[in-house]
Design a protein around this motif. Structure first.
Motif, PDB file in Angstrom:
ATOM      1  N   THR B 229      24.587  39.411  16.461  1.00 51.28           N
ATOM      2  CA  THR B 229      23.946  40.400  17.339  1.00 51.28           C
ATOM      3  C   THR B 229      24.990  41.245  18.051  1.00 51.28           C
ATOM      4  OG1 THR B 229      23.962  39.114  19.389  1.00 51.28           O
ATOM      5  CG2 THR B 229      22.133  38.702  17.843  1.00 51.28           C
ATOM      6  N   ILE B 281      23.802  33.927  14.450  1.00 51.38           N
ATOM      7  CA  ILE B 281      22.550  33.292  14.020  1.00 51.38           C
ATOM      8  C   ILE B 281      22.687  32.865  12.562  1.00 51.38           C
ATOM      9  CG2 ILE B 281      20.051  33.561  13.778  1.00 51.38           C
ATOM     10  CD1 ILE B 281      20.228  35.858  15.804  1.00 51.38           C
ATOM     11  N   ILE B 299      18.645  37.345   4.908  1.00 52.81           N
ATOM     12  CA  ILE B 299      18.691  37.911   6.262  1.00 52.81           C
ATOM     13  C   ILE B 299      17.311  37.795   6.905  1.00 52.81           C
ATOM     14  CG2 ILE B 299      19.016  40.039   7.605  1.00 52.81           C
ATOM     15  CD1 ILE B 299      21.084  40.895   5.423  1.00 52.81           C
ATOM     16  N   GLY B 300      16.280  38.192   6.177  1.00 46.89           N
ATOM     17  CA  GLY B 300      14.920  38.120   6.695  1.00 46.89           C
ATOM     18  C   GLY B 300      14.496  36.692   6.971  1.00 46.89           C
ATOM     19  N   LEU B 303      16.375  35.102  10.007  1.00 46.98           N
ATOM     20  CA  LEU B 303      15.959  35.655  11.300  1.00 46.98           C
ATOM     21  C   LEU B 303      14.522  35.246  11.656  1.00 46.98           C
ATOM     22  CD1 LEU B 303      17.649  39.160  11.175  1.00 46.98           C
ATOM     23  CD2 LEU B 303      18.368  37.138  12.460  1.00 46.98           C
ATOM     24  N   LYS B 304      13.679  35.161  10.644  1.00 44.85           N
ATOM     25  CA  LYS B 304      12.300  34.719  10.885  1.00 44.85           C
ATOM     26  C   LYS B 304      12.319  33.271  11.398  1.00 44.85           C
ATOM     27  CE  LYS B 304       8.197  34.019   8.293  1.00 44.85           C
ATOM     28  NZ  LYS B 304       7.657  33.963   6.935  1.00 44.85           N
ATOM     29  N   LEU B 307      13.509  33.234  15.021  1.00 50.91           N
ATOM     30  CA  LEU B 307      12.483  33.687  15.973  1.00 50.91           C
ATOM     31  C   LEU B 307      11.393  32.648  16.175  1.00 50.91           C
ATOM     32  CD1 LEU B 307      11.572  37.446  15.630  1.00 50.91           C
ATOM     33  CD2 LEU B 307      13.062  36.278  17.234  1.00 50.91           C
ATOM     34  N   LEU B 313      14.886  35.642  21.179  1.00 47.92           N
ATOM     35  CA  LEU B 313      15.917  36.460  20.536  1.00 47.92           C
ATOM     36  C   LEU B 313      15.370  37.802  20.041  1.00 47.92           C
ATOM     37  CD1 LEU B 313      17.495  33.692  18.235  1.00 47.92           C
ATOM     38  CD2 LEU B 313      18.543  34.630  20.300  1.00 47.92           C
ATOM     39  N   GLY B 314      14.042  37.934  20.022  1.00 45.88           N
ATOM     40  CA  GLY B 314      13.397  39.054  19.324  1.00 45.88           C
ATOM     41  C   GLY B 314      13.878  40.441  19.687  1.00 45.88           C
ATOM     42  N   SER B 315      14.212  40.652  20.962  1.00 42.86           N
ATOM     43  CA  SER B 315      14.554  42.015  21.375  1.00 42.86           C
ATOM     44  C   SER B 315      16.021  42.360  21.138  1.00 42.86           C
ATOM     45  CB  SER B 315      14.220  42.183  22.865  1.00 42.86           C
ATOM     46  OG  SER B 315      14.995  41.254  23.607  1.00 42.86           O
ATOM     47  N   MET B 316      16.787  41.402  20.664  1.00 41.94           N
ATOM     48  CA  MET B 316      18.207  41.685  20.420  1.00 41.94           C
ATOM     49  C   MET B 316      18.383  42.373  19.070  1.00 41.94           C
ATOM     50  SD  MET B 316      19.687  38.097  21.768  1.00 41.94           S
ATOM     51  CE  MET B 316      19.088  37.457  23.324  1.00 41.94           C
ATOM     52  N   HIS B 317      19.546  42.993  18.888  1.00 39.99           N
ATOM     53  CA  HIS B 317      19.805  43.741  17.662  1.00 39.99           C
ATOM     54  C   HIS B 317      20.896  43.078  16.814  1.00 39.99           C
ATOM     55  CE1 HIS B 317      17.927  46.694  20.267  1.00 39.99           C
ATOM     56  NE2 HIS B 317      17.601  47.366  19.176  1.00 39.99           N
ATOM     57  N   ILE B 318      20.707  43.138  15.503  1.00 43.07           N
ATOM     58  CA  ILE B 318      21.737  42.664  14.577  1.00 43.07           C
ATOM     59  C   ILE B 318      22.674  43.831  14.278  1.00 43.07           C
ATOM     60  CG2 ILE B 318      22.158  41.845  12.209  1.00 43.07           C
ATOM     61  CD1 ILE B 318      20.908  39.755  14.048  1.00 43.07           C
ATOM     62  N   ILE B 319      23.985  43.596  14.429  1.00 39.19           N
ATOM     63  CA  ILE B 319      24.928  44.676  14.092  1.00 39.19           C
ATOM     64  C   ILE B 319      25.701  44.378  12.810  1.00 39.19           C
ATOM     65  CG2 ILE B 319      25.210  45.440  16.472  1.00 39.19           C
ATOM     66  CD1 ILE B 319      28.029  44.078  16.425  1.00 39.19           C
ATOM     67  N   ARG B 320      25.702  43.106  12.390  1.00 39.47           N
ATOM     68  CA  ARG B 320      26.557  42.745  11.263  1.00 39.47           C
ATOM     69  C   ARG B 320      26.044  41.455  10.635  1.00 39.47           C
ATOM     70  NH1 ARG B 320      31.127  44.801   8.331  1.00 39.47           N
ATOM     71  NH2 ARG B 320      32.453  43.092   7.679  1.00 39.47           N
TER      72      ARG B 320
END
Lengths: 91, 389
Positions: B229, B281, B299-300, B303-304, B307, B313-320
């Motif tokens: 994130t 994550i 990835i999906g 992350l699923k 969550l 964690l839902g509102s955070m962003h993945i950058i890499r």
């Protein structure tokens, strides 16, 4: 920003200076990934969009830029909300 | 550059660097040859956890506990900030069935000497916000911690170099030189290197290096995919795993028979937060040869899963994202020791996802075995000769 010439930021996201990149190259970095490991340049929010090119140029000094190994590209292309990616899995 | 030493270490990951450092500390002249740069394999594409709780009771956990002791003074010893912290850790438990498995796991770990207990959901929620309502509880140990794996590798390498180790980056070993069944050195494209002992510390690439000496090593690359994130305010207070992570780690054979894609991918939750605030994550455990790419599906799925367990964690962003190859072995233990029939050939690989946590102790026991022929504990369970090579 400081006015002296030495504080030039190569990676703005991670605040990595030109001096730090030069130090990494002196310590043996020969690739963009090598500089990244030693300085964190390119690890930030934009994932090296600007600094990647600057670092390649610094590594290339005296060498052919085409011979510098590029950084590894990995998803996502830009920051994505975790809930949006997980949502995509439900559909 | 002399090209001559007491020991040649093949591999510049965390294990090779730690081995070089400990040998140099014992006064050995070490040459470290790495085909790329430091931490180019698993050491540069893993999360930050030093989990004691994820180790099986017995020798595995004993090694991790001994390693944790070495981590304590390592920053000062190496003169390098490795971002080491003891934060505690928890393994999230979702079902009554998992609870039963974890009760047995924890009881055995306690006997080996780990401080660990099972707590209910309310207690768990006090330690970690954002947890799912359906959790049954979690384990908790105050002894888990984290470290920056790349800084750790660089720190070992720098300290080794200070002690006289010759470090050769971008130097691929292409052959092993034997004379009368004894190791004499290695071949590289840029010339031969000579030493009476060669250490194969090439991680997931160890079987390829092993082939150069005619060995069939039971080490297989196993891909782990991890998402990162943006930096966020402190959120993950301690190291976190899910009980399904433990299941995926120790039951590789069972995973492929499942109909659930997440199970086939070996998905188990791991969460840790770095000093800068990025949350790692994880992750997957997949057998896909030497393909270290990230996949859309993983990835999906990862992350699923994250969550589902930690909705916060839902509102955070993945950058890499990262993909790395861990050196898997069939019995979950690394291969550490001299190889019978190849005098002077030493194995130090096969740690799968435990390489970072076990790197300090691995360096120490390798140096002990090479220099003194024994270490502070019986290590015969790790001998490479337990397999037919």
């Amino acid at each position: 920003m400081a006015e002296n010439n030495e504080t030039v930021y190569i990676c703005r996201c991670e605040e990595v200076t030109r001096e730090e990149v030069e130090q990494a190259i002196r310590e043996g970095a020969t690739t963009v990934a090598g500089v990244k490991k030693r300085t964190h340049a390119g690890m930030g929010l934009c994932q090296g969009r600007t600094c990647r090119k600057l670092i390649t140029a610094m590594l290339a000094q005296g060498r052919d830029p085409a011979k510098i190994l590029p950084a590894t590209f990995r998803p996502p292309v830009r920051a994505v909300r975790i809930s949006e990616i997980a949502q995509g899995e439900e559909e | 550059m002399t090209g001559r030493g007491d020991v040649i270490v093949v591999g510049g990951g965390v294990i090779g660097a730690s081995v070089a450092y400990q040998l140099a500390k014992k006064g050995r002249k070490v040459i470290l040859a790495e085909k790329g740069d430091f931490a180019s394999g698993a050491s540069g594409s893993c999360d930050t956890s030093i989990f004691l709780q994820s180790k099986n009771a017995g020798i595995h956990l004993q090694l991790a506990l001994a390693s944790a002791e070495l981590f304590k003074g390592l920053k000062e010893e190496l003169g390098h900030d490795i971002e080491y912290h003891v934060k505690g850790g928890m393994i999230l438990i979702e079902t009554a069935e998992e609870l039963k498995v974890m009760e047995g796991f924890v009881a055995r770990q306690k006997k080996t000497g780990l401080q660990v207990e099972i707590i209910d959901r309310r207690e768990a929620a006090k330690l970690q916000r954002g947890l799912a309502e359906h959790l049954v509880g979690s384990t908790y140990s105050p002894q888990d911690g984290d470290v920056n794996p790349i800084e750790l590798t660089l720190g070992f390498a720098k300290a080794a170099r200070r002690l006289g180790t010759e470090i050769l980056l971008h130097r691929e070993v292409t052959g092993v030189i034997f004379a009368g069944g004894r190791v004499e050195g290695v071949e590289t494209a840029q010339g031969n290197l000579f030493a009476p002992v060669v250490v194969n510390a090439a991680g997931a690439w160890a079987p390829l290096v092993g082939k150069l000496a005619g060995l069939e090593l039971p080490i297989f690359p196993r891909r782990g995919q991890i998402m990162i994130t943006e930096p966020v305010a402190p959120y993950i207070g301690q190291q976190i795993l899910s009980a399904s992570y433990i299941v995926a780690k120790y039951n590789a054979d069972k995973l492929k028979d499942s109909k659930d894609r997440a199970v086939q991918l070996g998905v188990g939750l791991s969460l840790s937060q770095t000093e800068k605030g990025n949350i790692f994550i994880g992750g997957t455990r997949e057998f896909v040869g030497y393909d270290a790419a990230n996949t859309h599906e993983a990835i999906g799925t990862v992350l699923k899963n994250a969550l589902r367990l930690v909705p916060g964690l839902g509102s955070m962003h993945i950058i890499r994202t990262m993909g790395g190859l861990r050196p898997y072995t069939p019995d979950g233990l690394p291969l550490i020791g001299f190889v019978d029939g190849r005098e002077g050939y030493f194995m130090a690989a096969g740690h799968e996802g435990d390489g970072i946590a076990l790197s300090p102790i691995t360096g120490k026991i390798v140096a002990d075995l090479i220099c003194d022929g024994k270490s502070f504990m019986d290590l015969s369970a790790l001998s490479p000769n337990r397999f037919k090579l």
